[in-house]
Scaffold this active site. Structure first.
Site, mmCIF file in Angstrom:
data_model
loop_
_atom_site.group_PDB
_atom_site.id
_atom_site.type_symbol
_atom_site.label_atom_id
_atom_site.label_comp_id
_atom_site.label_asym_id
_atom_site.label_seq_id
_atom_site.Cartn_x
_atom_site.Cartn_y
_atom_site.Cartn_z
ATOM 1 N N GLU A 34 0.840 -1.208 0.000
ATOM 2 C CA GLU A 34 0.000 0.000 0.000
ATOM 3 C C GLU A 34 0.868 1.248 0.000
ATOM 4 O O GLU A 34 1.841 1.342 0.762
ATOM 5 C CB GLU A 34 -0.889 -0.035 1.251
ATOM 6 C CG GLU A 34 -2.244 0.596 1.051
ATOM 7 C CD GLU A 34 -3.128 -0.194 0.080
ATOM 8 O OE1 GLU A 34 -3.118 0.127 -1.122
ATOM 9 O OE2 GLU A 34 -3.815 -1.121 0.528
ATOM 10 N N HIS A 35 0.518 2.168 -0.857
ATOM 11 C CA HIS A 35 1.290 3.408 -1.054
ATOM 12 C C HIS A 35 2.716 3.106 -1.507
ATOM 13 O O HIS A 35 3.655 3.816 -1.160
ATOM 14 C CB HIS A 35 1.270 4.276 0.218
ATOM 15 C CG HIS A 35 -0.084 4.883 0.462
ATOM 16 N ND1 HIS A 35 -0.501 6.024 -0.177
ATOM 17 C CD2 HIS A 35 -1.119 4.470 1.229
ATOM 18 C CE1 HIS A 35 -1.746 6.310 0.218
ATOM 19 N NE2 HIS A 35 -2.147 5.369 1.054
ATOM 20 N N SER A 68 -25.615 8.197 -16.528
ATOM 21 C CA SER A 68 -25.249 7.187 -15.543
ATOM 22 C C SER A 68 -26.512 6.802 -14.787
ATOM 23 O O SER A 68 -27.253 7.679 -14.333
ATOM 24 C CB SER A 68 -24.226 7.758 -14.575
ATOM 25 O OG SER A 68 -24.160 6.931 -13.432
ATOM 26 N N SER A 125 -16.277 3.477 -1.093
ATOM 27 C CA SER A 125 -15.753 2.312 -0.376
ATOM 28 C C SER A 125 -14.248 2.138 -0.571
ATOM 29 O O SER A 125 -13.642 1.276 0.034
ATOM 30 C CB SER A 125 -16.465 1.049 -0.865
ATOM 31 O OG SER A 125 -16.225 0.885 -2.260
ATOM 32 N N LEU A 127 -12.893 0.997 -3.205
ATOM 33 C CA LEU A 127 -12.653 -0.191 -4.038
ATOM 34 C C LEU A 127 -12.497 0.205 -5.511
ATOM 35 O O LEU A 127 -12.726 -0.593 -6.414
ATOM 36 C CB LEU A 127 -13.775 -1.221 -3.837
ATOM 37 C CG LEU A 127 -13.937 -1.727 -2.396
ATOM 38 C CD1 LEU A 127 -15.128 -2.664 -2.270
ATOM 39 C CD2 LEU A 127 -12.665 -2.439 -1.907
ATOM 40 N N SER A 128 -12.126 1.449 -5.738
ATOM 41 C CA SER A 128 -11.730 1.944 -7.060
ATOM 42 C C SER A 128 -12.848 2.003 -8.091
ATOM 43 O O SER A 128 -12.683 1.552 -9.228
ATOM 44 C CB SER A 128 -10.587 1.094 -7.639
ATOM 45 O OG SER A 128 -9.437 1.350 -6.937
ATOM 46 N N SER A 130 -13.684 4.730 -9.412
ATOM 47 C CA SER A 130 -13.249 5.684 -10.449
ATOM 48 C C SER A 130 -12.360 5.006 -11.489
ATOM 49 O O SER A 130 -12.525 5.241 -12.690
ATOM 50 C CB SER A 130 -12.582 6.912 -9.852
ATOM 51 O OG SER A 130 -11.676 6.560 -8.865
ATOM 52 N N ASP A 174 -4.601 0.943 -9.386
ATOM 53 C CA ASP A 174 -6.041 0.707 -9.525
ATOM 54 C C ASP A 174 -6.419 0.432 -10.979
ATOM 55 O O ASP A 174 -7.164 -0.504 -11.286
ATOM 56 C CB ASP A 174 -6.836 1.907 -8.993
ATOM 57 C CG ASP A 174 -6.468 2.246 -7.566
ATOM 58 O OD1 ASP A 174 -5.798 1.414 -6.920
ATOM 59 O OD2 ASP A 174 -6.838 3.331 -7.107
HETATM 60 C C1 GLA Z 1 -5.144 4.861 -4.164
HETATM 61 C C2 GLA Z 1 -4.388 5.194 -5.449
HETATM 62 C C3 GLA Z 1 -3.403 4.090 -5.804
HETATM 63 C C4 GLA Z 1 -2.520 3.711 -4.628
HETATM 64 C C5 GLA Z 1 -3.355 3.486 -3.368
HETATM 65 C C6 GLA Z 1 -2.504 3.273 -2.137
HETATM 66 O O1 GLA Z 1 -5.977 3.766 -4.375
HETATM 67 O O2 GLA Z 1 -5.285 5.401 -6.512
HETATM 68 O O3 GLA Z 1 -2.637 4.476 -6.917
HETATM 69 O O4 GLA Z 1 -1.523 4.674 -4.398
HETATM 70 O O5 GLA Z 1 -4.218 4.582 -3.110
HETATM 71 O O6 GLA Z 1 -1.791 2.089 -2.237
#
Ligand code: GLA
Length: 388
Positions: A34-35, A68, A125, A127-128, A130, A174
């Protein structure tokens, strides 16, 4: 499960004709790493079966019309293919940013189009959703214009759309996970080279469970960009001693021998997270390959502690959830997942302990925060594709 039929019927209603194609792009959950994706490191996400569908049809003029089902009240939004972008606050900025980024990359998206989106990733949430909208829009626009892109390029273009047009300085994890995920596998991605491998995600007697804190912190965007700046500042101070071009390229041993260069305690913590999270991620992949899920779980717990104490991107709600999980028998590992400041916890739980887990964590979280957490049992799913 999103209904393709509902989407097709709504499309006909809004635009008076059937869609030519439908693209699907999933959300993602990150297991560990993460990060690290903007620090030259590795990540280990998997794609979800939750995601976004985009139905699309070419137009004869240069208009892009967007709807949408999640923002029905907004009706049909209309843009000129080369005209001004939507406002910052509009969801339409994501698909329009992708269109712009595709053309910047020379993909020649010249036809106007009618697009309609629907998704089932819970809002806020982490969970991406976007990234899923971006990847679905990119696949649909490419499909209509006869452009085919390999996953690396697709992910890069979608990341650029978010960096340049949406204004979030995210890494590539993501979009890459959404584009390249594979059923029953985790995606082991080197974010410096974009080389990747699939690691079979076999948990034996355990299962992956995501718990949504339903907490969404407004600080997330500005704090994310601040963390990136702090990592860059830390790297500058470490460079003379380590000659590294990214924090995740510094081994823990070299970091320990060079960390005196970090005269600011905050930068020291940020760098320590990046260095050790990278080491944890590499060890976690070895453990997963060896079928050692207990070790994998321990590394997840370590990741959470580091995100909480050194990187400081957790929040009260996520800490309550993880503490409750750690105290519950049958839990092999639990951590916050994604950018932080809200969103979800990801955990690995023995199958026969799932009922107790749901009851204990659910009631403890309600007692501690007044909020009802949501639980999703999941398994890694395939990445984006056209579905008809
Ligand atoms: C968000 C960002 C990712 C990543 C994570 C942390 O989801 O979009 O690119 O940096 O945070 O791991």
């Amino acid at each position: 499960m999103i209904s393709k039929e509902l989407l097709t019927n709504s499309f006909k209603e809004a635009y008076g004709a059937s869609p030519e194609l439908i693209a699907f792009a999933p959300g993602r959950v990150n297991l560990i790493g993460e990060h690290t994706d903007y620090n030259g490191g590795h990540v280990l996400p998997c794609a979800l079966s939750l995601g976004v569908l985009c139905a699309a049809k070419k137009r004869d003029d240069g208009l892009i019309r967007l709807t949408s089902l999640g923002f029905k009240d907004e009706g049909v939004l209309c843009f000129d293919i080369e005209g001004e972008l939507p406002q910052r606050s509009s969801w339409a900025l994501y698909p329009m940013g992708v269109l712009r980024a595709l053309n910047d990359a020379g993909c020649a998206i010249s036809h106007g189009a009618d697009l309609m989106f629907v998704g089932d990733i819970p809002a806020g949430s982490g969970l991406s959703s976007s990234a899923a909208v971006e990847v679905a829009a990119a696949l649909a626009l490419c499909g209509l214009n006869g452009v085919s892109l390999e996953v690396k390029k697709l992910a890069r273009i979608c990341q650029r759309a978010e960096n340049v047009y949406v204004g979030v300085n995210c890494g590539i994890m993501d979009q890459f996970a959404s584009a390249a995920g594979r059923r029953d596998n985790a995606l082991f991605l080197n974010t410096a080279t974009l080389e990747y491998e699939y690691v079979p995600f076999e948990l034996g007697s355990a299962e992956l469970i995501i718990v949504n804190s339903k907490c969404k912190h407004s600080l997330a965007g500005s704090q994310y960009n601040l963390r990136r700046q702090q990592c860059e500042a830390a790297l500058k101070l470490l460079e003379p001693k380590t000659h590294a071009d990214a924090l995740c390229h510094i081994s823990p041993e070299i970091f320990e021998a060079s960390k005196d260069a970090l005269n600011d305690p905050v930068l020291l913590k940020r760098a320590r997270h990046a260095v050790y999270e990278e080491a944890r991620t590499l060890t976690a992949v070895k453990a997963l390959r060896a079928g050692d899920i207990k070790e994998f779980g321990r590394l997840m717990n370590g990741s959470h502690v580091s995100l909480r104490d050194d990187y400081e991107v957790s929040c009260f709600e996520l800490d309550v959830l993880t503490e409750l999980a750690w105290e519950t028998s049958g839990v092999l590992g639990a951590r916050m997942t994604g950018g932080g400041f809200g969103g979800c916890m990801v955990s690995i739980v023995e199958k026969d302990g799932i009922d107790e887990f749901t009851a204990r964590v659910g009631s403890g979280y309600l007692a501690g925060t007044g909020v009802e957490a949501e639980f999703y049992r999941i398994s890694p799913a395939d990445g984006a594709s056209l579905i008809n």
